[in-house]
Design a protein around this motif. Sequence first.
Motif, short mmCIF file in Angstrom:
data_model
loop_
_atom_site.label_atom_id
_atom_site.label_comp_id
_atom_site.label_asym_id
_atom_site.label_seq_id
_atom_site.Cartn_x
_atom_site.Cartn_y
_atom_site.Cartn_z
N ARG A 108 25.55 -59.78 -20.08
CA ARG A 108 24.22 -59.63 -19.50
C ARG A 108 24.06 -60.47 -18.24
O ARG A 108 23.30 -60.11 -17.33
N ALA A 109 24.77 -61.58 -18.18
CA ALA A 109 24.68 -62.46 -17.01
C ALA A 109 25.70 -62.11 -15.93
O ALA A 109 25.54 -62.51 -14.78
N MET A 110 26.75 -61.37 -16.31
CA MET A 110 27.79 -61.02 -15.34
C MET A 110 27.26 -60.01 -14.33
O MET A 110 26.53 -59.09 -14.68
N LYS A 111 27.67 -60.17 -13.08
CA LYS A 111 27.27 -59.22 -12.05
C LYS A 111 28.22 -58.04 -11.97
O LYS A 111 27.82 -56.94 -11.59
N GLN A 112 29.49 -58.28 -12.29
CA GLN A 112 30.46 -57.19 -12.27
C GLN A 112 31.65 -57.54 -13.15
O GLN A 112 31.87 -58.69 -13.48
N SER A 135 30.96 -48.79 -13.46
CA SER A 135 32.16 -49.51 -13.01
C SER A 135 33.27 -49.58 -14.04
O SER A 135 34.43 -49.76 -13.68
N ALA A 136 32.94 -49.43 -15.32
CA ALA A 136 33.95 -49.70 -16.34
C ALA A 136 34.14 -48.59 -17.36
O ALA A 136 35.25 -48.40 -17.86
N GLU A 137 33.09 -47.87 -17.71
CA GLU A 137 33.16 -46.96 -18.86
C GLU A 137 34.23 -45.90 -18.72
O GLU A 137 34.99 -45.64 -19.67
N ALA A 138 34.33 -45.27 -17.56
CA ALA A 138 35.30 -44.18 -17.39
C ALA A 138 36.73 -44.67 -17.62
O ALA A 138 37.54 -43.98 -18.25
N THR A 139 37.03 -45.86 -17.12
CA THR A 139 38.38 -46.40 -17.26
C THR A 139 38.73 -46.68 -18.71
O THR A 139 39.78 -46.27 -19.21
N VAL A 140 37.84 -47.39 -19.40
CA VAL A 140 38.15 -47.78 -20.78
C VAL A 140 38.08 -46.60 -21.73
O VAL A 140 38.82 -46.55 -22.73
N ARG A 141 37.21 -45.63 -21.46
CA ARG A 141 37.14 -44.44 -22.31
C ARG A 141 38.43 -43.63 -22.22
O ARG A 141 38.87 -43.03 -23.21
N SER A 142 39.02 -43.60 -21.05
CA SER A 142 40.28 -42.88 -20.88
C SER A 142 41.35 -43.47 -21.79
O SER A 142 42.10 -42.74 -22.46
N CYS A 148 32.49 -52.75 -22.54
CA CYS A 148 32.43 -52.19 -21.19
C CYS A 148 31.34 -51.14 -21.06
O CYS A 148 30.64 -51.07 -20.05
N ILE A 149 31.19 -50.32 -22.10
CA ILE A 149 30.10 -49.34 -22.10
C ILE A 149 28.75 -50.06 -22.08
O ILE A 149 27.83 -49.66 -21.36
N ALA A 150 28.65 -51.13 -22.86
CA ALA A 150 27.41 -51.91 -22.89
C ALA A 150 27.11 -52.50 -21.52
O ALA A 150 25.96 -52.50 -21.06
N PHE A 151 28.14 -53.01 -20.85
CA PHE A 151 27.94 -53.59 -19.53
C PHE A 151 27.37 -52.55 -18.57
O PHE A 151 26.40 -52.82 -17.83
N ASP A 152 27.95 -51.37 -18.54
CA ASP A 152 27.47 -50.33 -17.63
C ASP A 152 26.03 -49.92 -17.93
O ASP A 152 25.23 -49.67 -17.01
N ARG A 153 25.69 -49.85 -19.20
CA ARG A 153 24.33 -49.46 -19.56
C ARG A 153 23.32 -50.55 -19.23
O ARG A 153 22.23 -50.26 -18.73
N ILE A 154 23.69 -51.80 -19.48
CA ILE A 154 22.78 -52.90 -19.19
C ILE A 154 22.53 -53.02 -17.70
O ILE A 154 21.39 -53.24 -17.26
N HIS A 155 23.57 -52.86 -16.90
CA HIS A 155 23.46 -53.05 -15.45
C HIS A 155 23.30 -51.73 -14.70
O HIS A 155 23.29 -51.73 -13.46
#
Length: 287
Positions: free
Chosen positions: A22-26, A104-111, A93-100
Amino acid sequence: MHSRDQVQLAALLATHAPVQIRAMKQISSKGLEQYWINSKARLDRWGRLLKEHSEVIKEAGAHRLNGHWDAIRPVLEEILISDVLTRVWTSLCIAFDRIHQSESAEATVRSVFIGHLEARNRALNLMVYGRGLDADLAVKLNRLRRRTERWTDMLLGYVAIATDVKNMGFDNDRVQEFTRDIREQARDGSHSAGWPLLLSSALDAFRTSTIDVPAHPHLNQQITSAIMACFGPELFDSTGVIRPLWELRISNYADDTQTMVEELLSLESPGEEVPIHLGPQGPPPRF
């Protein structure tokens, strides 16, 4: 690195990362890239080895079957155990993309996650229908499967406090049950006290149920290092990481330093060769 060491990282991420994201920018794009590259390399090797084993056991004599299954066992164990980290990391990573509200991350990790699902299904299918699997080994592998599934659901229970993890676990009801228990522990103030015990349990649970020969130690290490590189030092310095992960942290520092040097040198004129004077002390020590 053995894949069972990755369960410890999964435990650390599940219990501490939901707050930090939640605190991370990227999330480090370089870390994600290295995660994808090394995970794909491991997936390719899994697929090739499973295919070769499937073809060999069809024609092998009965007296040779046990030897072939012993040879593929490290791969089967690695596929099952490393699924814990894959699912926890994908959820974060999915949570990060939804929160922010980013992509940036979901497509890569889902693959990678989809590839791991396919590898796991092939491994389970081989365990069920493969010719000549010894009953004792079949029982051990099935117990390992059930253990990884339960640990995955338990760790996702921590992540579920911060974000929706539906369809990432093996049993959604069990994930929610763990989440309720974890919330009660947090209200009682026993959540943080249980962290060292959880880390120790993660190590012991899989040390006794797997053989000591890892299938792809280098790729396991590279994948773990890539995930750790996606976070700042606060996550690991505040929790006290276990030795194998600490060694990777040191490795990350060294790699980051080397990258910084290369970027600085690239700023010089491309046609000019830049002399580097090391001085009487020689090259600086690497971390």
